[in-house]
Design a protein around this motif. Sequence first.
Motif, short mmCIF file in Angstrom:
data_model
loop_
_atom_site.label_atom_id
_atom_site.label_comp_id
_atom_site.label_asym_id
_atom_site.label_seq_id
_atom_site.Cartn_x
_atom_site.Cartn_y
_atom_site.Cartn_z
N UNK A 1 19.14 -9.38 20.68
CA UNK A 1 18.77 -8.84 19.37
C UNK A 1 17.34 -9.28 19.09
N UNK A 2 16.43 -8.32 19.05
CA UNK A 2 15.01 -8.62 18.88
C UNK A 2 14.59 -8.44 17.43
N UNK A 3 13.69 -9.29 16.95
CA UNK A 3 13.17 -9.19 15.59
C UNK A 3 11.79 -9.80 15.53
N UNK A 4 11.01 -9.33 14.56
CA UNK A 4 9.66 -9.88 14.37
C UNK A 4 9.78 -11.14 13.51
N UNK A 5 8.99 -12.18 13.78
CA UNK A 5 9.04 -13.41 12.99
C UNK A 5 8.62 -13.14 11.54
N UNK A 6 8.92 -14.10 10.66
CA UNK A 6 8.50 -13.99 9.26
C UNK A 6 6.98 -13.90 9.20
N UNK A 7 6.51 -12.98 8.42
CA UNK A 7 5.07 -12.78 8.32
C UNK A 7 4.53 -11.81 9.34
N UNK A 8 5.42 -11.26 10.17
CA UNK A 8 4.99 -10.30 11.18
C UNK A 8 5.80 -9.01 10.98
N UNK A 9 5.26 -7.92 11.45
CA UNK A 9 6.02 -6.67 11.46
C UNK A 9 5.63 -5.86 12.68
N UNK A 10 6.29 -4.74 12.88
CA UNK A 10 6.06 -3.91 14.06
C UNK A 10 7.38 -3.57 14.73
N UNK A 11 7.31 -3.11 15.98
CA UNK A 11 8.51 -2.80 16.77
C UNK A 11 8.85 -4.02 17.61
N UNK A 12 9.93 -4.75 17.28
CA UNK A 12 10.21 -5.98 18.02
C UNK A 12 10.53 -5.73 19.49
N UNK A 13 10.82 -4.47 19.87
CA UNK A 13 11.08 -4.19 21.28
C UNK A 13 9.80 -3.79 22.02
N UNK A 14 8.69 -3.74 21.23
CA UNK A 14 7.42 -3.39 21.86
C UNK A 14 6.38 -4.48 21.59
N UNK A 15 5.97 -4.63 20.29
CA UNK A 15 5.00 -5.67 19.94
C UNK A 15 5.12 -5.95 18.44
N UNK A 16 4.98 -7.24 18.05
CA UNK A 16 4.94 -7.66 16.65
C UNK A 16 3.55 -8.17 16.34
N UNK A 17 3.04 -7.80 15.18
CA UNK A 17 1.70 -8.28 14.81
C UNK A 17 1.76 -8.85 13.40
N UNK A 18 0.78 -9.71 13.08
CA UNK A 18 0.74 -10.42 11.81
C UNK A 18 0.68 -9.43 10.65
N UNK A 19 1.48 -9.72 9.61
CA UNK A 19 1.50 -8.84 8.44
C UNK A 19 0.15 -8.81 7.73
N UNK A 20 -0.25 -7.67 7.27
CA UNK A 20 -1.37 -7.52 6.34
C UNK A 20 -0.75 -7.08 5.02
N UNK A 21 -0.64 -8.02 4.01
CA UNK A 21 0.05 -7.64 2.77
C UNK A 21 -0.49 -6.37 2.14
N UNK A 22 -1.78 -6.12 2.34
CA UNK A 22 -2.36 -4.94 1.70
C UNK A 22 -1.79 -3.65 2.28
N UNK A 23 -1.21 -3.75 3.46
CA UNK A 23 -0.65 -2.54 4.05
C UNK A 23 0.48 -1.97 3.19
N UNK A 24 1.12 -2.86 2.36
CA UNK A 24 2.21 -2.38 1.52
C UNK A 24 1.71 -1.45 0.42
N UNK A 25 0.40 -1.49 0.19
CA UNK A 25 -0.19 -0.61 -0.82
C UNK A 25 -0.83 0.62 -0.19
N UNK A 26 -0.68 0.78 1.12
CA UNK A 26 -1.28 1.93 1.82
C UNK A 26 -0.21 2.59 2.70
#
Length: 440
Positions: A145-170
């Motif tokens: 079971x794959x998941x991105x760590x806290x503070x990260x997002x993306x496809x856990x079966x491909x690549x996770x990258x650090x969250x940019x909070x501002x992305x939630x507004x775009x």
Amino acid sequence: MQLLVVALVAVAIASVPQLAAGKKVGKRCVNCTYRTYYTYGDGRSLQRVVYSDPGYTRAQSYSSGCSGNPCGVNAVCQEASGGRPVCSCPPGFSGNPLTHCNRGECLDNVDCRGNLQCKDNRCVNPCVGACGIGSNCDARNHVAVCSCPAGYNGDPYHVCHLNDPEEQCHPSPCGVNTKCEIINGVPTCSCVHGYVGNPLSGCRHECDHDGDCNSRDMCSSNFKCVPACGQCGTGATCRTVSNHRAVCECPKGYIGSPYTECRPECYGDVDCPAGRPACFYGICKNTCEGACGIGADCNLRGLTPVCSCPRDMTGDPFVRCRPFTKEDLCDPNPCGTNAICVPGHDNTGRERPVCNCLPGHTGNPLSHCTRGECLSNNECPDHRACINYQCIDPCIGKCATGASCEPKAHLAVCRCPQGQSGDALVSCRQTRTFPVAKYH
């Protein structure tokens, strides 16, 4: 695969009976030419050796079959069509069926712990190579079971990258005329300045005309409801609001336009007329107004009001003046200490205060009265009497001349001396004696 072919060749050659050159031994061809063929099927090894003797008119084929078990340890031999031996490892085993088959750890996931997976008969970690770059893997029920760590997002079966909070507004989740801000990691919507409403659905002008505002407000040029009283000028007061418009007026004593500016009547005493000579907070006033009490007279001494009661009146000129009464002769008390005042008259019959010492006191009632030694005989010794608030000898001046006096029970007891007679309080006189006649 090449290693497997080499191994099969070696086994095939090793399984061919030893041949003498150019001789035939039983059914075997000695000193014969031969060719060896290898075929494979179903993922298992298969060997076939064909011998050719030039002395025969046709080629003779020989097949080893499963007799003698040509397969490796723990391997299973099955004859294919034409008697060809086919070696394979049985279920749960793995390895080279021509040499040795080893028993595996598992046949299915149920043979492994919950965090392991059965792969190629071995219990292995299902997370190996299962998740993408930067992701976390948690093995549950034999599955990765794959998941991105806290503070990260993306496809856990491909690549996770650090969250940019501002992305939630775009793109923005908010409505029109709003702004999206990240507060405590959460996209938060608010109306832009000058707009009101629900920021999730959209914001609008606070007002487009006066009717959008309450009765005491008006719609300003920047589409906001503002107090209508703001229409009044500097220094003016807003008396009321009618139809979203202010009714303004200048304060009492101020001059000017209430919709532009109201200014004081004066800035100093020199700006005021003689009847109102004092400048108070921009208003010319007569300082006597409201300065004195009821019925009092007020006279200006410069700008200072001087209050007094009329000659035929008395009282506090700063509170109330009233006509004189008899009681006013003794208010305030003109007498001395421990003295009382009562209205009276002088020798001419004019009303005047009369001072008397308090009961039990003696002295000058105009200055000071002192309490006496006694108020009654009971406060004096038995041989003294309370006279003019002093304990004195009661015999003083009480008996007649020549009489004797004895103080007793606060009284003077007067007696004529022996040989005298009369009233001891008035006069004592010598008693006369007459000769006595003798008769024979």
